[in-house]
Every structure is written in C-alpha cells, then in structure tokens.
Scaffold this motif. Structure first.
Motif, PDB file in Angstrom:
ATOM      1  N   ASP A  56      -2.388   3.306   5.808  1.00 14.76           N
ATOM      2  CA  ASP A  56      -1.502   2.283   6.352  1.00 14.76           C
ATOM      3  C   ASP A  56      -2.156   0.902   6.199  1.00 14.76           C
ATOM      4  OD1 ASP A  56       0.876   1.706   7.900  1.00 14.76           O
ATOM      5  OD2 ASP A  56      -0.500   1.103   9.499  1.00 14.76           O
ATOM      6  N   LYS A  90      -0.532  -2.095   4.020  1.00 16.94           N
ATOM      7  CA  LYS A  90      -0.162  -3.354   4.682  1.00 16.94           C
ATOM      8  C   LYS A  90      -0.936  -4.533   4.093  1.00 16.94           C
ATOM      9  CE  LYS A  90       1.764  -1.719   8.940  1.00 16.94           C
ATOM     10  NZ  LYS A  90       1.569  -1.348  10.318  1.00 16.94           N
ATOM     11  N   LEU A 107       2.724 -14.597  -4.060  1.00 22.23           N
ATOM     12  CA  LEU A 107       4.061 -14.978  -4.547  1.00 22.23           C
ATOM     13  C   LEU A 107       4.468 -16.334  -3.947  1.00 22.23           C
ATOM     14  CD1 LEU A 107       6.022 -13.634  -6.439  1.00 22.23           C
ATOM     15  CD2 LEU A 107       7.066 -12.459  -4.523  1.00 22.23           C
ATOM     16  N   LEU A 147       2.304  -0.843  -4.536  1.00 17.39           N
ATOM     17  CA  LEU A 147       3.173   0.262  -4.954  1.00 17.39           C
ATOM     18  C   LEU A 147       2.341   1.533  -5.174  1.00 17.39           C
ATOM     19  CD1 LEU A 147       5.961   1.274  -5.902  1.00 17.39           C
ATOM     20  CD2 LEU A 147       5.460   0.378  -8.167  1.00 17.39           C
ATOM     21  N   ASP A 207       1.614   7.690   0.462  1.00 18.05           N
ATOM     22  CA  ASP A 207       2.820   7.906   1.276  1.00 18.05           C
ATOM     23  C   ASP A 207       3.695   9.009   0.680  1.00 18.05           C
ATOM     24  OD1 ASP A 207       4.149   5.625   3.399  1.00 18.05           O
ATOM     25  OD2 ASP A 207       5.482   7.186   2.638  1.00 18.05           O
ATOM     26  N   PHE A 233      14.641  -1.125   3.281  1.00 17.15           N
ATOM     27  CA  PHE A 233      13.479  -2.009   3.094  1.00 17.15           C
ATOM     28  C   PHE A 233      12.678  -1.599   1.857  1.00 17.15           C
ATOM     29  CE2 PHE A 233       9.265  -0.320   4.174  1.00 17.15           C
ATOM     30  CZ  PHE A 233       9.534   0.886   4.811  1.00 17.15           C
ATOM     31  N   MET A 286      11.262  -2.698  -3.858  1.00 13.99           N
ATOM     32  CA  MET A 286      11.341  -2.319  -5.281  1.00 13.99           C
ATOM     33  C   MET A 286      12.009  -3.433  -6.086  1.00 13.99           C
ATOM     34  SD  MET A 286      10.164   0.631  -6.270  1.00 13.99           S
ATOM     35  CE  MET A 286       9.516   2.124  -5.545  1.00 13.99           C
ATOM     36  N   SER A 298      12.042  -6.630  -5.450  1.00 15.10           N
ATOM     37  CA  SER A 298      11.072  -7.718  -5.607  1.00 15.10           C
ATOM     38  C   SER A 298      10.045  -7.349  -6.681  1.00 15.10           C
ATOM     39  CB  SER A 298      10.379  -7.965  -4.261  1.00 15.10           C
ATOM     40  OG  SER A 298       9.343  -8.876  -4.417  1.00 15.10           O
ATOM     41  N   PHE A 299       9.545  -6.119  -6.616  1.00 19.54           N
ATOM     42  CA  PHE A 299       8.502  -5.727  -7.560  1.00 19.54           C
ATOM     43  C   PHE A 299       9.018  -5.727  -9.005  1.00 19.54           C
ATOM     44  CE2 PHE A 299       6.023  -2.596  -9.965  1.00 19.54           C
ATOM     45  CZ  PHE A 299       4.790  -3.237  -9.910  1.00 19.54           C
ATOM     46  N   MET A 350       9.246  -9.015 -10.456  1.00 21.40           N
ATOM     47  CA  MET A 350       7.907  -9.496 -10.838  1.00 21.40           C
ATOM     48  C   MET A 350       7.450  -8.871 -12.154  1.00 21.40           C
ATOM     49  SD  MET A 350       5.478 -10.116  -7.604  1.00 21.40           S
ATOM     50  CE  MET A 350       5.673  -8.609  -6.724  1.00 21.40           C
ATOM     51  N   PHE A 383       9.881  -7.353   4.115  1.00 22.01           N
ATOM     52  CA  PHE A 383       8.950  -7.488   5.239  1.00 22.01           C
ATOM     53  C   PHE A 383       9.738  -7.567   6.555  1.00 22.01           C
ATOM     54  CE2 PHE A 383       5.291 -10.416   6.940  1.00 22.01           C
ATOM     55  CZ  PHE A 383       4.859  -9.386   7.747  1.00 22.01           C
ATOM     56  N   LYS A 404       9.167  -3.874  13.272  1.00 22.24           N
ATOM     57  CA  LYS A 404       9.994  -3.242  14.299  1.00 22.24           C
ATOM     58  C   LYS A 404      10.495  -4.268  15.322  1.00 22.24           C
ATOM     59  CE  LYS A 404       9.100   0.999  12.682  1.00 22.24           C
ATOM     60  NZ  LYS A 404       8.405   0.595  11.468  1.00 22.24           N
TER      61      LYS A 404
HETATM   62  C1  HEM Z   1       7.178  -1.867  -5.078  1.00 19.56           C
HETATM   63  C2  HEM Z   1       7.943  -1.510  -4.095  1.00 19.56           C
HETATM   64  C3  HEM Z   1       7.471  -1.534  -2.682  1.00 19.56           C
HETATM   65  C4  HEM Z   1       7.327  -0.487  -1.834  1.00 19.56           C
HETATM   66  C5  HEM Z   1       7.684   0.948  -2.132  1.00 19.56           C
HETATM   67  C6  HEM Z   1       6.809  -0.983  -0.596  1.00 19.56           C
HETATM   68  C7  HEM Z   1       6.521  -0.221   0.516  1.00 19.56           C
HETATM   69  C8  HEM Z   1       5.947  -0.658   1.666  1.00 19.56           C
HETATM   70  C9  HEM Z   1       5.585   0.161   2.786  1.00 19.56           C
HETATM   71  C10 HEM Z   1       5.800   1.678   2.881  1.00 19.56           C
HETATM   72  C11 HEM Z   1       5.053  -0.633   3.730  1.00 19.56           C
HETATM   73  C12 HEM Z   1       4.497  -0.204   5.103  1.00 19.56           C
HETATM   74  C13 HEM Z   1       5.617  -0.123   6.056  1.00 19.56           C
HETATM   75  C14 HEM Z   1       5.227   0.233   7.460  1.00 19.56           C
HETATM   76  O1  HEM Z   1       4.340  -0.411   8.031  1.00 19.56           O
HETATM   77  O2  HEM Z   1       5.817   1.142   7.984  1.00 19.56           O
HETATM   78  C15 HEM Z   1       5.080  -1.986   3.211  1.00 19.56           C
HETATM   79  C16 HEM Z   1       4.646  -3.085   3.879  1.00 19.56           C
HETATM   80  C17 HEM Z   1       4.707  -4.360   3.399  1.00 19.56           C
HETATM   81  N1  HEM Z   1       5.122  -4.752   2.147  1.00 19.56           N
HETATM   82 FE1  HEM Z   1       5.875  -3.558   0.721  1.00 19.56          FE
HETATM   83  N2  HEM Z   1       6.628  -2.337  -0.704  1.00 19.56           N
HETATM   84  C18 HEM Z   1       7.010  -2.719  -1.967  1.00 19.56           C
HETATM   85  C19 HEM Z   1       6.984  -3.985  -2.497  1.00 19.56           C
HETATM   86  C20 HEM Z   1       6.568  -5.097  -1.816  1.00 19.56           C
HETATM   87  C21 HEM Z   1       6.551  -6.428  -2.357  1.00 19.56           C
HETATM   88  C22 HEM Z   1       6.969  -6.783  -3.781  1.00 19.56           C
HETATM   89  C23 HEM Z   1       6.094  -7.254  -1.377  1.00 19.56           C
HETATM   90  C24 HEM Z   1       5.888  -8.729  -1.392  1.00 19.56           C
HETATM   91  C25 HEM Z   1       6.562  -9.567  -2.124  1.00 19.56           C
HETATM   92  C26 HEM Z   1       5.803  -6.442  -0.225  1.00 19.56           C
HETATM   93  C27 HEM Z   1       5.322  -6.909   0.976  1.00 19.56           C
HETATM   94  C28 HEM Z   1       5.022  -6.123   2.067  1.00 19.56           C
HETATM   95  C29 HEM Z   1       4.537  -6.647   3.326  1.00 19.56           C
HETATM   96  C30 HEM Z   1       4.293  -8.121   3.647  1.00 19.56           C
HETATM   97  C31 HEM Z   1       4.336  -5.535   4.150  1.00 19.56           C
HETATM   98  C32 HEM Z   1       3.907  -5.542   5.624  1.00 19.56           C
HETATM   99  C33 HEM Z   1       2.472  -5.872   5.823  1.00 19.56           C
HETATM  100  C34 HEM Z   1       2.131  -5.844   7.281  1.00 19.56           C
HETATM  101  O3  HEM Z   1       2.781  -5.141   8.071  1.00 19.56           O
HETATM  102  O4  HEM Z   1       1.170  -6.521   7.633  1.00 19.56           O
HETATM  103  N3  HEM Z   1       6.095  -5.137  -0.528  1.00 19.56           N
HETATM  104  N4  HEM Z   1       5.628  -1.964   1.965  1.00 19.56           N
END
Ligand code: HEM
Length: 207
Positions: free
Chosen positions: A37, A41, A51, A88, A95, A112, A117, A119-120, A123, A161, A166
C-alpha cells in the motif's frame, strides 16, 4: 558542460531522489504495516506531482520570464510517466498478482481505477510522441495540439485521486485547484486581446 545540460542533470538527479528514498525505506523496512500500500500510494503521489510540475512549466515561464524552463519540461513529463508506470506495476504485481483478467474486471467495476488507467494511457501517448523525430513527423502545430492532452491526463489523475479518498478530500481538491488555475492561466494568455506594443509582460501577458 552547457547551462542547459547542467539544468537537465540537476532535474534528473533530483527527480530520482524520491525513488532512492522509497527504495531506502523498503530496505530498512520503514514502510509501515502494509508495504505494498505504501509503495502504491507513494508512486501514485509522485506521478501526480510530476504531472502537475509539467503542466506548471509554461505558466511559470511566462510569469517569471524564465524561458529556459521549457528545456526541462520534457524530462518532467517523462518522469511523470516513469512514476506512473511504477505505480501501475505495483498495482498489477501486488494488488492483482499479475492476473490481467482481474485487472480488466477491476477497470470495469471501479471507476477510480478507470480514471487512473485513462490518465496513464494518455501519458503513454504523450511519452511515445515526445521524441524530436515524432515532432518532425507530426509537425509542430499538430504535435503541440496533441500535447495539450497533458491537461486531460492531469485532470483524470486528480479525479482518480479524489474518487479513491474516503473522507478527507483536501489534498485532491488542492491539486484540482492548482490545475484549474494553471489551465485558466493558459487560456487567458491564449485568448485575451493583444496588448499594445511596448507594454511590459507581467503576470498576465498576452501571446
Ligand atoms: C495506471 C492506472 C492506475 C491504477 C490501476 C491505479 C491504482 C491505484 C490504487 C489501487 C491506489 C491505492 C488506492 C487505495 O489507497 O485504496 C492508487 C492511489 C493513487 N493513485 Fe493511482 N492508479 C493508476 C494511475 C494513476 C495515475 C496516472 C495517477 C496520477 C496522475 C495516480 C495517482 C494516484 C494517487 C495520487 C494515489 C493516492 C496516493 C495517496 O493516497 O497518498 N494513479 N492508485
């Protein structure tokens, strides 16, 4: 060494510092009760930060008149992509245990994840077309139009995000407001009426 290559070296080394710190924390087992996790994060946050920095380059260049900033924009964008790819990877590996069917099901069922996805993959498109060869192939104007997708990628990242937090939405909202300001600034500079010749460029110059 020229000023440009020195500036690029400084950005390159600094952009790798968060990765080095993350690996150091993993090595020292300082990553809390849930290391997976923590890694997801941290890399997610780094993606959004890089970005946002990429999007901030042009407004900062115009406001402070530091044109050389543009020389590090591509590198900042590629670092956003790099941390996004790591993010990713941590998700698919830890995960989803490399189960790509489960990844597909997750994209379809959790909005979410779909936003992340989106966004990615925006990119990915920007990273593929970031080379000089691609600029020549597409032509400067088309290339610049395509690269405005960076705003969409950043917005999708903020939505991702915002949807996943929550209760405390302050941080995603802060990113959202910064992004909105940068976007409005770009639009203002582009569409505001031209200034009389000889007027000094300031916070709100016209193109
Ligand atoms: C490629 C596809 C992506 C997947 C599958 C994905 C998946 C996830 C997952 C599973 C989490 C944790 C969620 C949780 O705490 O329960 C997360 C957190 C996060 N993701 Fe992604 N994400 C993706 C792309 C991105 C992109 C492109 C960005 C930014 C532009 C991003 C920014 C973040 C941020 C800021 C967090 C939270 C960090 C925090 O809680 O401090 N994600 N993501």
């Amino acid at each position: 060494m020229t000023d440009t290559s020195f500036a690029k070296l400084v950005v390159f080394v600094n952009a790798l510092v968060p990765l080095a710190l993350l690996l150091w924390d993993v090595y020292r087992k300082q990553v809390g009760p849930n290391p997976l996790d923590f890694a997801t994060k941290t890399t997610g946050m780094l993606t959004l930060i890089f970005l946002s920095l990429t999007v901030a380059v042009t407004p900062l260049r115009k406001i402070f008149g530091v044109n050389s900033l543009v020389k590090v924009r591509k590198m900042l964008g590629l670092f956003a992509f790099f941390y996004g790819a790591l993010h990713l990877l941590t998700y698919i590996w830890f995960d989803r245990s490399w189960n790509l069917i489960s990844v597909g099901q997750d994209v379809a069922s959790r909005r979410f994840i779909l936003a992340g996805m989106t966004s990615f993959f925006l990119m990915v498109r920007l990273a593929i077309t970031s080379t000089n060869k691609m600029i020549k192939r597409l032509g400067g104007k088309r290339w610049a139009q395509l690269h405005r997708l960076v705003y969409l990628a950043a917005i999708a990242g903020v939505v991702h995000f915002w949807m996943l937090v929550k209760s405390d939405t302050r941080l995603p909202l802060t990113f959202g407001f910064i992004l909105l300001f940068l976007l409005c600034y770009r639009l203002y500079v582009k569409y505001a009426p031209a200034q009389p010749p000889g007027t000094r460029a300031g916070l709100f110059p016209r193109e």
